[in-house]
Design a protein around this motif. Structure first.
Motif, PDB file in Angstrom:
ATOM      1  N   ASN A  97      43.841  37.346  28.708  1.00 40.04           N
ATOM      2  CA  ASN A  97      42.531  38.191  27.942  1.00 40.04           C
ATOM      3  C   ASN A  97      43.299  39.312  28.474  1.00 40.04           C
ATOM      4  O   ASN A  97      43.386  39.569  30.256  1.00 40.04           O
ATOM      5  N   PRO A  98      42.841  40.370  27.664  1.00 36.74           N
ATOM      6  CA  PRO A  98      42.901  41.479  28.061  1.00 36.74           C
ATOM      7  C   PRO A  98      42.660  42.231  29.218  1.00 36.74           C
ATOM      8  O   PRO A  98      42.623  42.949  29.793  1.00 36.74           O
ATOM      9  N   LYS A  99      41.690  41.497  29.754  1.00 32.08           N
ATOM     10  CA  LYS A  99      40.937  41.716  31.138  1.00 32.08           C
ATOM     11  C   LYS A  99      41.432  42.427  32.090  1.00 32.08           C
ATOM     12  O   LYS A  99      41.391  43.301  32.618  1.00 32.08           O
ATOM     13  N   HIS A 100      42.979  41.429  32.578  1.00 32.72           N
ATOM     14  CA  HIS A 100      43.582  41.930  33.409  1.00 32.72           C
ATOM     15  C   HIS A 100      44.162  43.162  32.846  1.00 32.72           C
ATOM     16  O   HIS A 100      44.610  43.701  34.817  1.00 32.72           O
ATOM     17  N   LEU A 101      44.235  43.955  31.799  1.00 31.30           N
ATOM     18  CA  LEU A 101      45.063  45.718  31.738  1.00 31.30           C
ATOM     19  C   LEU A 101      43.719  46.261  32.082  1.00 31.30           C
ATOM     20  O   LEU A 101      44.386  47.539  32.767  1.00 31.30           O
ATOM     21  N   SER A 102      42.843  45.882  32.790  1.00 32.68           N
ATOM     22  CA  SER A 102      41.338  46.603  33.211  1.00 32.68           C
ATOM     23  C   SER A 102      41.965  47.226  34.925  1.00 32.68           C
ATOM     24  O   SER A 102      42.279  46.532  35.449  1.00 32.68           O
TER      25      SER A 102
END
Ligand SMILES: Nc1ccn([C@@H]2O[C@H](COP(=O)(O)O)[C@@H](O)[C@H]2O)c(=O)n1
Length: 590
Positions: A433-438
């Protein structure tokens, strides 16, 4: 000033210090250092003894990465382990940042764990011994103790969220699996008067919920205090009438205070009783004036001999590391979340438009059109107008990630990648889940994030934001636009105006709210594009932290790529890139 409310058992809590043991040199309201905190805790322990109650000092991890005091030495942390170790800490655990690199895992094992032999807990973390390859607990799984003054029996744990980017000399046991282990099953049957669950876990993540459920199913009436972190926010979450969690911010801006009253001593022969328990919490702004106020000690008597000595250690370490060495002068403030993205005041717009196109260039491919993707979480702090020092480079981006790329990607494919990283969708789920890049605040956000209350006094000195047409919206609402500022009323500084499950009176100082604008997961810089038309192919460059997402995102965008197509682009870190840009572009004096 809101006072600290004492109970029978009281907690002072730090989390996500990220090396800021020297305090905030550019922000007076967070300027106390670790030596001042040591003086404070000495006074508070004395106060607890006078009141005949108990005080426990807790740290829930991410002590490393994010400040020149840690990142600026070789090896990293040459000074910080010793400085941190001067504090007497009753319970501590590990954060994810202690685990990204094998050498920091080993330092934790060889320095911090033995130093805090009695109080370090690793409920779901193992260490792989380099000599034998054996997998052993990083520290004890839980501790049992009797409190000093009231003699309460406590069982305490120290968890880490289900982190999976740890170096291979460590093993993180998923919380759900740890819940089934024999040691845990017997620990929750110890029948203490109080459970203390420390953890490097965001309060709105699922891990604490799971732990709460397992403990509560076995202990209907026992109070449970959770002390968490990781999300970099001030927050409190109520699991039930007898179970409350606190998170105490980030970067040593905040010292959390939690107190609990109504804890009943258990008698071996009688069943536990359903008594009323109360929890109080306070988020202390970490400055010496506030600490003196809460300790009830005047300026002259505040700094203890030990505290003063630790402040001296910090000053000497900063000097040895030349952290105040000026690289340039920033002509303005650049914000992570206090300004809209994109905008002239956004640090991300600055990176995207100025720094990255200019500095992330492979000399042999400089004329190839390129898109360079950086995750917003790679940026850790704002830039303030004025001196930009060696320390600033680490505050803004301390990580050792370098740049990789996929060469000659059809532009039609490459241009879709950013959109996917910023919108997620069915291809990028679960661990990907790319929210972990935030940024940490956005990964598992509090329902109150950005909805801090407009305090009665909060309209003074409100930061002004123009209402452009960008897609970002302030998450703090303007609900008192007609508020008038009167000359005879006290000036309130900008700061945290926290709302949590326990209400809106958590902050010890009343502040004027700071707006919080959400940011995307990633930003993208474009360089060497032809003027006339779109390029046919581009180099897709990215900071290596984003790598796990790149191939899936390219595939979904129609590009048939495998990991073998990825190669090194530039062996420099974002820290290096920013430092070199500042040196050449911000030469004016300040
Ligand atoms: N090498 C790294 C490590 C982390 N990040 C970003 O930080 C976020 C986690 O921050 P915490 O302080 O809450 O642990 C993570 O989600 C990444 O966005 C990074 O960019 N590079």
């Amino acid at each position: 000033m809101r006072e600290l409310e004492w109970g029978q058992i009281n907690f002072l809590h730090t989390t996500d210090i990220h090396g800021w043991l020297g305090g905030h040199l550019q922000e007076p309201q967070y300027s106390a250092d670790w030596g001042d905190y040591i003086s404070f805790t000495e006074h508070m322990r004395r106060k607890a003894d006078e009141k005949g109650v108990d005080l426990l000092v807790i740290d829930t991890g991410d002590r490393v990465e994010g400040n020149g005091l840690y990142d600026g030495s070789d090896p990293k942390g040459r000074f910080t382990y010793d400085i941190f170790g001067q504090q007497s800490v009753d319970i501590l655990c590990t954060g994810n940042h202690e685990l990204y690199h094998a050498d920091s895992v080993a330092r934790e094992h060889n320095i911090t764990v033995p130093h805090f032999k009695e109080s370090y807990i690793a409920s779901n973390l193992d260490y792989i011994e380099p000599e034998t390859g054996n997998q052993i607990p990083q520290a004890q799984r839980y501790i049992k103790f009797k409190t000093k003054n009231l003699g309460y029996n406590v069982v305490a744990f120290g968890f880490l969220f289900d982190f999976d980017r740890n170096a291979n000399n460590s093993v993180v046991i998923p919380v759900e699996e740890a819940m089934k282990q024999k040691w845990l099953q017997s620990a929750i049957r110890e029948k203490p008067d109080l459970f203390v669950v420390t953890g490097h876990v965001g309060l709105r993540m699922s891990e604490f919920e799971k732990i709460f459920k397992v403990i509560r199913d076995e202990n209907w009436y026992t109070p449970i205090v959770f002390l968490g972190g990781h999300a970099h926010v001030r927050d409190a979450r109520k699991f039930d009438e007898k179970a409350v969690a606190i998170a105490s911010g980030r970067y040593f801006e905040t010292i959390g205070w939690m107190s609990i009253d109504g804890v009943k001593k258990k008698n071996k022969d009688t069943a536990s009783v359903n008594a009323e328990v109360t929890f109080k919490r306070r988020y202390i702004d970490n400055n010496v004036l506030g600490l003196q106020h809460h300790a009830g000690v005047d300026e002259e008597n505040f700094a203890t001999a030990h505290g003063r000595n630790v402040s001296k250690m910090i000053t000497e370490a900063r000097k040895a590391l030349k952290l105040d060495n000026r690289l340039g002068c920033s002509p303005k403030d650049l914000w992570m979340t206090r300004a809209k993205y994109p905008s002239d005041s956004s640090i991300y717009s600055w990176l995207e438009n100025e720094v990255v196109p200019d500095t992330v260039v492979h000399k042999d491919r400089a004329d190839k059109p390129r898109l360079t993707i950086v995750n917003t979480g790679a940026i850790r702090f704002d830039i303030f107008k004025g001196a930009f020092t060696t320390d600033s480079t680490y505050l803004i981006s301390p990580f050792t990630s370098t740049f990789n790329y996929v060469p000659d990607v059809p532009y039609d494919v490459a241009k879709k990648v950013l959109r996917l990283l910023n919108s997620g969708g069915p291809v990028l789920e679960g661990a990907l889940n790319p929210k972990h890049l935030s940024i940490p605040e956005q990964v598992a956000p509090s329902p109150f994030l950005g909805r801090e209350p407009p305090h009665a006094a909060a309209a003074y000195l409100r930061p002004h934001f123009s209402d452009g047409e960008g897609q970002q919206h302030p998450l703090v609402e303007d609900s008192d636009d007609n508020y008038e500022v009167h000359d005879d009323e006290p000036q309130i500084v900008n700061g945290y105006t926290t709302k949590d499950d326990l209400g809106d009176d958590g902050d010890d100082a009343v502040h004027s709210p700071i707006k919080f604008y959400s940011v995307p997961n990633c930003i993208q810089a474009q360089a060497a594009f032809p003027e006339a038309a779109e390029p046919e192919t581009v180099d897709l460059v990215f900071i290596d932290y984003v790598q796990p997402w790149i191939i899936p995102a390219l595939k979904f965008s129609g590009g048939d790529y495998e990991s073998d197509n990825i190669t090194a682009y530039l062996n420099v870190t974002l820290t290096d890139v920013i430092a070199s840009w500042v040196k050449t572009h911000w030469k004016e004096d300040c």
